[in-house]
Write an enzyme that holds these catalytic residues in place. Structure first.
Site, PDB file in Angstrom:
ATOM      1  N   GLN A 131     -12.704   6.791   4.904  1.00  0.00           N
ATOM      2  CA  GLN A 131     -11.949   5.538   4.862  1.00  0.00           C
ATOM      3  C   GLN A 131     -11.041   5.373   6.073  1.00  0.00           C
ATOM      4  O   GLN A 131     -10.272   4.412   6.150  1.00  0.00           O
ATOM      5  CB  GLN A 131     -11.151   5.427   3.568  1.00  0.00           C
ATOM      6  CG  GLN A 131     -10.010   6.410   3.399  1.00  0.00           C
ATOM      7  CD  GLN A 131      -9.437   6.373   1.985  1.00  0.00           C
ATOM      8  OE1 GLN A 131     -10.108   6.750   1.021  1.00  0.00           O
ATOM      9  NE2 GLN A 131      -8.195   5.910   1.856  1.00  0.00           N
ATOM     10  N   GLN A 183      -7.092  -2.707  -2.508  1.00  0.00           N
ATOM     11  CA  GLN A 183      -7.999  -1.622  -2.847  1.00  0.00           C
ATOM     12  C   GLN A 183      -8.376  -1.669  -4.321  1.00  0.00           C
ATOM     13  O   GLN A 183      -9.548  -1.519  -4.684  1.00  0.00           O
ATOM     14  CB  GLN A 183      -7.321  -0.289  -2.517  1.00  0.00           C
ATOM     15  CG  GLN A 183      -8.053   0.944  -2.984  1.00  0.00           C
ATOM     16  CD  GLN A 183      -7.306   2.209  -2.609  1.00  0.00           C
ATOM     17  OE1 GLN A 183      -7.302   2.604  -1.455  1.00  0.00           O
ATOM     18  NE2 GLN A 183      -6.654   2.839  -3.574  1.00  0.00           N
ATOM     19  N   VAL A 212       6.625   1.132  -6.048  1.00  0.00           N
ATOM     20  CA  VAL A 212       7.919   1.818  -6.073  1.00  0.00           C
ATOM     21  C   VAL A 212       8.533   1.702  -4.683  1.00  0.00           C
ATOM     22  O   VAL A 212       7.877   1.993  -3.675  1.00  0.00           O
ATOM     23  CB  VAL A 212       7.767   3.293  -6.485  1.00  0.00           C
ATOM     24  CG1 VAL A 212       9.121   4.006  -6.450  1.00  0.00           C
ATOM     25  CG2 VAL A 212       7.145   3.389  -7.880  1.00  0.00           C
ATOM     26  N   HIS A 265       5.002  11.251  -3.249  1.00  0.00           N
ATOM     27  CA  HIS A 265       6.347  10.684  -3.270  1.00  0.00           C
ATOM     28  C   HIS A 265       6.557  10.050  -4.639  1.00  0.00           C
ATOM     29  O   HIS A 265       5.695  10.168  -5.533  1.00  0.00           O
ATOM     30  CB  HIS A 265       6.542   9.672  -2.137  1.00  0.00           C
ATOM     31  CG  HIS A 265       5.459   8.622  -2.048  1.00  0.00           C
ATOM     32  ND1 HIS A 265       5.251   7.673  -3.024  1.00  0.00           N
ATOM     33  CD2 HIS A 265       4.513   8.392  -1.101  1.00  0.00           C
ATOM     34  CE1 HIS A 265       4.249   6.897  -2.684  1.00  0.00           C
ATOM     35  NE2 HIS A 265       3.770   7.305  -1.526  1.00  0.00           N
ATOM     36  N   ASP A 271      -1.343  -0.921  -3.060  1.00  0.00           N
ATOM     37  CA  ASP A 271      -2.768  -0.891  -2.736  1.00  0.00           C
ATOM     38  C   ASP A 271      -3.555  -1.866  -3.611  1.00  0.00           C
ATOM     39  O   ASP A 271      -4.683  -1.577  -4.032  1.00  0.00           O
ATOM     40  CB  ASP A 271      -3.308   0.526  -2.917  1.00  0.00           C
ATOM     41  CG  ASP A 271      -2.672   1.501  -1.948  1.00  0.00           C
ATOM     42  OD1 ASP A 271      -2.595   1.176  -0.753  1.00  0.00           O
ATOM     43  OD2 ASP A 271      -2.246   2.587  -2.380  1.00  0.00           O
ATOM     44  N   SER A 288       5.525   5.128   0.900  1.00  0.00           N
ATOM     45  CA  SER A 288       4.206   5.398   1.456  1.00  0.00           C
ATOM     46  C   SER A 288       4.237   6.769   2.104  1.00  0.00           C
ATOM     47  O   SER A 288       5.260   7.160   2.698  1.00  0.00           O
ATOM     48  CB  SER A 288       3.837   4.340   2.506  1.00  0.00           C
ATOM     49  OG  SER A 288       2.691   4.728   3.243  1.00  0.00           O
ATOM     50  N   SER A 289       3.136   7.484   2.021  1.00  0.00           N
ATOM     51  CA  SER A 289       3.056   8.771   2.712  1.00  0.00           C
ATOM     52  C   SER A 289       3.251   8.602   4.213  1.00  0.00           C
ATOM     53  O   SER A 289       3.779   9.485   4.882  1.00  0.00           O
ATOM     54  CB  SER A 289       1.705   9.429   2.433  1.00  0.00           C
ATOM     55  OG  SER A 289       1.552   9.673   1.042  1.00  0.00           O
ATOM     56  N   GLY A 325       6.337   7.136  -5.722  1.00  0.00           N
ATOM     57  CA  GLY A 325       5.292   6.214  -6.140  1.00  0.00           C
ATOM     58  C   GLY A 325       4.153   6.936  -6.839  1.00  0.00           C
ATOM     59  O   GLY A 325       3.654   6.477  -7.874  1.00  0.00           O
ATOM     60  N   HIS A 326       3.730   8.070  -6.282  1.00  0.00           N
ATOM     61  CA  HIS A 326       2.714   8.877  -6.948  1.00  0.00           C
ATOM     62  C   HIS A 326       3.217   9.382  -8.298  1.00  0.00           C
ATOM     63  O   HIS A 326       2.493   9.346  -9.304  1.00  0.00           O
ATOM     64  CB  HIS A 326       2.337  10.093  -6.090  1.00  0.00           C
ATOM     65  CG  HIS A 326       1.670   9.775  -4.806  1.00  0.00           C
ATOM     66  ND1 HIS A 326       2.311   9.852  -3.584  1.00  0.00           N
ATOM     67  CD2 HIS A 326       0.401   9.367  -4.515  1.00  0.00           C
ATOM     68  CE1 HIS A 326       1.481   9.535  -2.622  1.00  0.00           C
ATOM     69  NE2 HIS A 326       0.312   9.226  -3.150  1.00  0.00           N
TER      70      HIS A 326
END
Length: 262
Positions: free
Chosen positions: A57, A147, A170, A30, A144, A179-180, A32-33
Site C-alpha cells: 500500500q 479506506q 481520536v 497511539h 481512515d 497518527s503514527s 487512536g489504536h
C-alpha cells in the site's frame, strides 16, 4: 496475550469459536489504536490485532523504509489493553514467493486519486487478514474513512460475512488527529499541522451556514499546500476530506458534514 507469526497458528488458536474482533494495524500504536482495541474488547470474546507494515500500500518514494516500527512497545500496549492475539507476520507469510493475486476496488477521488495503487494494497491485505482471522467484526478509525468505504464496498461485492465498524477519530488536545506519522513532525511542523483540522472545521462551519465548505477549508489552510480538499460521498455520508504535506510528512484528516459513519 500471544504473539503469533503464522496464519496456521492464528487459526489454531481461534478454533474454539466465539465472537472474534479484528483490528488491522501497521503498528506504532497511539491512543487512536487503543480506542479501537477497547471497542473490540467490549464487543467480542476474542480480539486479534494485526501488526503488519504492508508494503503493497506504499507507492514509489513513500515512507515504507522509515515507517515507525517498535514491536516490543506495541506488544506491551496491546497486552495492557486486553488483546488476546497479536498477529505479527513476516512479509513472506503474507506475500509468499510467486504471489500474484490482487483486489482492485474501483474508487476515484481523494486518496484513490492521490495515491494510485494504495487501495489495491489495502483491500488485498485486509481480505487476506479477514480470511486468516475470520472475524465477525473489524474495527477502523474515522481518520481512515475513505479506506473503510473501500473495504465496505469489497465486503459487499465479494459477499464477505463481516461487520465493519468505524470509530470516531481520536485527537490530541489541540485538535490534531492522532497518527503514527505524527512522530515525523518537528515541533514547528506540528504547530503548522494544526492548520489542517482547523481548516476542516472552517469547512464544516461554512457547510452549516450554507456556503462552500471546500472553498472555506482551502482559505483556512494558513499556508499549507493541500494535495486535495474534496467533498466525498461514502455510502450516503458526506465527508469533507483533505491531505497535505507538512515538511516531508503527509497527513490526512476529515470531518463528516452529513450522515453518520458507523
Amino acid at each position: 496475550m500471544k504473539t503469533l507469526r503464522t496464519m496456521r497458528e492464528v487459526r489454531q488458536e481461534l478454533a474454539g469459536g466465539g465472537r472474534i474482533g479484528l483490528v488491522p494495524t501497521m503498528g506504532a500504536f497511539h491512543e487512536g489504536h487503543l480506542a479501537l482495541f477497547r471497542a473490540a474488547r467490549e464487543d467480542c470474546e476474542a480480539v486479534v490485532v494485526s501488526l503488519f507494515v504492508n508494503p503493497t500500500q506504499f507507492g514509489t518514494n513513500e515512507d515504507l523504509s522509515r515507517y515507525p516500527r517498535d514491536e516490543a512497545r506495541d506488544a506491551k500496549l496491546a497486552e495492557a489493553a486486553g488483546i488476546d492475539i497479536l498477529f505479527a507476520p513476516p512479509i513472506d507469510e503474507m506475500y509468499p514467493e510467486g504471489y500474484a493475486t490482487w483486489v482492485d476496488v474501483e474508487e476515484t477521488g481523494g486518496e484513490g486519486a492521490a495515491r494510485p495503487g494504495h487501495f489495491r494494497g489495502v483491500a488485498t491485505v485486509c481480505l487476506k487478514l479477514f480470511n486468516i482471522v475470520r472475524p465477525q467484526v473489524a474495527y477502523f478509525g474515522q481518520k481512515d474513512a475513505q479506506q473503510a468505504a473501500v473495504l465496505r464496498r469489497m465486503i459487499r461485492d465479494l459477499d464477505v460475512d463481516l461487520i465493519l465498524r468505524v470509530m470516531p477519530t481520536v485527537r490530541d488536545v489541540d485538535g490534531l488527529a492522532l497518527s503514527s506519522r505524527n512522530a515525523y513532525l518537528s515541533e514547528q511542523e506540528r504547530y503548522q499541522a494544526l492548520a489542517l483540522p482547523r481548516a476542516l472545521e472552517a469547512g464544516r462551519s461554512a457547510h452549516v451556514e450554507g456556503s462552500d465548505p471546500v472553498a472555506a477549508a482551502r482559505a483556512a489552510l494558513n499556508g499549507l499546500e493541500p494535495e486535495y480538499v474534496e467533498l466525498l460521498d461514502l455510502d450516503g455520508v458526506t465527508l469533507l476530506a483533505a491531505a497535505a504535506r507538512v515538511g516531508s510528512t503527509r497527513l490526512i484528516d476529515n470531518v463528516v458534514l452529513e450522515g453518520e459513519l458507523k
